[in-house]
Motif scaffolding. Structure first.
Motif, mmCIF file in Angstrom:
data_model
loop_
_atom_site.group_PDB
_atom_site.id
_atom_site.type_symbol
_atom_site.label_atom_id
_atom_site.label_comp_id
_atom_site.label_asym_id
_atom_site.label_seq_id
_atom_site.Cartn_x
_atom_site.Cartn_y
_atom_site.Cartn_z
ATOM 1 N N ALA A 70 59.364 32.078 25.896
ATOM 2 C CA ALA A 70 60.268 32.238 24.636
ATOM 3 C C ALA A 70 59.931 31.028 23.778
ATOM 4 C CB ALA A 70 61.803 32.423 24.869
ATOM 5 N N VAL A 71 59.858 29.809 24.344
ATOM 6 C CA VAL A 71 59.548 28.619 23.432
ATOM 7 C C VAL A 71 58.165 28.734 22.796
ATOM 8 C CG1 VAL A 71 59.442 26.072 23.573
ATOM 9 C CG2 VAL A 71 61.284 27.311 24.820
ATOM 10 N N SER A 72 57.238 29.142 23.527
ATOM 11 C CA SER A 72 55.939 29.433 22.796
ATOM 12 C C SER A 72 55.800 30.400 21.787
ATOM 13 C CB SER A 72 54.893 29.423 24.125
ATOM 14 O OG SER A 72 55.131 30.875 24.847
ATOM 15 N N GLN A 73 56.476 31.422 22.208
ATOM 16 C CA GLN A 73 56.347 32.693 21.143
ATOM 17 C C GLN A 73 57.358 32.359 19.869
ATOM 18 O OE1 GLN A 73 57.666 35.739 23.852
ATOM 19 N NE2 GLN A 73 55.581 36.495 24.024
ATOM 20 N N GLY B 151 59.421 37.190 25.966
ATOM 21 C CA GLY B 151 59.824 35.792 26.724
ATOM 22 C C GLY B 151 61.389 35.666 26.558
ATOM 23 N N GLU B 152 61.724 35.894 25.363
ATOM 24 C CA GLU B 152 63.385 35.972 25.229
ATOM 25 C C GLU B 152 64.073 37.192 25.952
ATOM 26 O OE1 GLU B 152 66.477 35.331 21.554
ATOM 27 O OE2 GLU B 152 64.253 35.502 21.078
ATOM 28 N N ILE B 153 63.519 38.225 26.165
ATOM 29 C CA ILE B 153 64.179 39.188 26.755
ATOM 30 C C ILE B 153 64.314 38.963 28.123
ATOM 31 C CG2 ILE B 153 63.598 41.490 27.631
ATOM 32 C CD1 ILE B 153 62.581 42.372 24.928
ATOM 33 N N ILE B 154 63.000 38.157 28.691
ATOM 34 C CA ILE B 154 63.090 37.811 30.318
ATOM 35 C C ILE B 154 63.883 37.075 30.628
ATOM 36 C CG2 ILE B 154 61.378 36.806 31.946
ATOM 37 C CD1 ILE B 154 59.132 38.427 30.671
#
Length: 302
Positions: free
Chosen positions: A199-202, A40-43
Motif C-alpha cells: 500500500a505504501v508503494s502504491q 495493497g490497501e485492501i489486503i
C-alpha cells in the motif's frame, strides 16, 4: 434453529461447503472493492480486521499463551509464502473472472504431489502422475494461454498455484502442537504487513465508509472460512471431504454470473470438470497409499 446432520462424515462435508462458500464470499467482496481501492490497501485493511477477529478467537479458545509459537521458523516461512500467495491472488482476482481463478486454484493439491515428488523424493505412481497431468491440462483449458492473447495475470495464476502448494507443503512441517488458529493468526499478521508495504508503494487512499464496511464483512467471511475448515478437519479426514471442497467452483461460478456478469465459456467449463475429476482421483489414490502405509506399519510393529 438449524440442526446439523448426526452423521459425522456428512457434518464434516457440510462444514467444508460452508467454508468454501465463505471464502468465495470474501473473494467476491474483495473484487468489488478492488474496483475503487488499490490492492495493497485492501489486503492491509482486511488483514488487520481478520487478525483482530482471529486474536479474539484465540483468546476465547485460551490460546494466548501459545502465541509466541508464531515465531517458530516453520510458521514464519509458511507465512512468507502466504503473503506472496495472497498478494498475487488478489492482484490476479482484479483482472480475471472469479470462477476461472478459483478453478485454477483447485490444482493446488496436484501441485503439492508434484513438488513433493521433485523436492521431497516421494514416490508417485503412474496413476497419480496421470491425474497431475490431466489436472494441469484442465488449468490450461481455463487460462487458454496463447501468443496472440497472452495475459500476464493468467501466468500469475499458474505461479500462485505453485506458491500456495509450497505453503501447503511447509504446513506439514509445522509441529502438531502449534494450534491451527495460532498459525492462522500469524498468517493474518504477516499478510497485513505485506499489504501495508504494498500500500505504501502504491499510494494510500482514504477509504470511504462503505469500503471499510465491505472489507470488515470480507474479514468476517474469511474468519468464518477458517472456523469451518477447523471444524471439518476435526470431524473428518481430508480425503473424505475432498468432494465437498469442489463446491467452491459452484459458488464461484454463481458469484461470477450474478455479481459480475461473467460467464465461463464451454472450454473453461470442461477444464473445470477435468480438474475436479483429476483432483478426486488423486485424493482417492492418496487415500489408498495412506492405508497401505498404515497397514504396513501395523504389520511390522512388534
Amino acid at each position: 434453529m438449524v440442526r446439523l446432520p448426526q452423521n459425522t462424515a456428512l457434518r464434516a462435508g457440510l462444514f467444508m461447503v460452508l467454508a468454501m462458500g465463505s471464502f468465495v464470499a470474501n473473494d467476491t467482496i474483495v473484487k468489488l472493492v478492488g474496483e475503487s481501492l488499490p490492492v495493497g490497501e485492501i489486503i492491509m485493511i482486511r488483514g488487520a480486521m481478520a487478525a483482530l477477529i482471529l486474536l479474539l478467537i484465540c483468546a476465547w479458545q485460551g490460546l494466548l499463551p501459545e502465541l509466541p509459537r508464531i515465531g517458530q521458523p516453520s510458521v514464519l516461512l509458511r507465512s512468507l509464502f502466504d503473503v506472496i500467495g495472497t498478494i498475487a491472488f488478489v492482484t490476479a482476482l482484479m483482472h480475471m473472472q472469479i470462477a476461472n481463478l478459483t478453478s485454477v486454484m483447485q490444482a493446488v493439491p496436484l501441485a503439492v504431489v508434484l513438488l513433493s515428488m521433485v523436492f521431497l523424493k516421494e514416490e508417485v505412481g503412474w496413476r497419480r502422475m496421470t491425474a497431475i497431468v490431466g489436472g494441469f491440462i484442465g488449468v490450461l483449458m481455463i487460462v487458454k494461454p496463447s501468443v496472440s492473447s497472452f495475459n500476464a495475470y493468467e501466468l500469475l495464476a499458474l505461479l500462485i498455484v505453485f506458491a500456495v502448494a509450497v505453503r501447503d507443503i511447509l504446513t506439514k512441517k509445522i509441529p502438531a502442537r502449534v494450534p491451527i488458529f495460532v498459525i492462522a493468526l500469524g498468517n493474518a499478521c504477516f499478510v497485513t504487513l505485506g499489504g501495508t508495504a504494498l500500500a505504501v508503494s502504491q499510494g494510500v487512499e482514504w477509504p470511504e465508509p462503505w469500503q471499510i464496511g465491505f472489507l470488515a464483512l470480507a474479514a468476517c467471511f474469511l474468519s468464518s472460512g477458517y472456523l469451518c475448515m477447523v471444524a471439518t478437519l476435526r470431524l473428518g479426514d481430508v480425503t473424505g471431504t475432498a468432494p465437498f471442497r469442489y463446491s467452491v467452483m459452484v459458488f464461484a461460478i454463481l458469484s461470477g454470473i450474478l455479481v459480475f456478469g461473467e460467464f465461463p465459456d464451454l472450454i473453461a467449463i470442461l477444464g473445470m470438470g477435468l480438474i475436479v475429476v483429476c483432483g478426486l482421483y488423486a485424493a482417492h489414490r492418496e487415500a489408498i497409499r495412506a492405508r497401505a502405509i498404515s497397514d504396513s506399519a501395523r504389520t511390522t510393529a512388534p
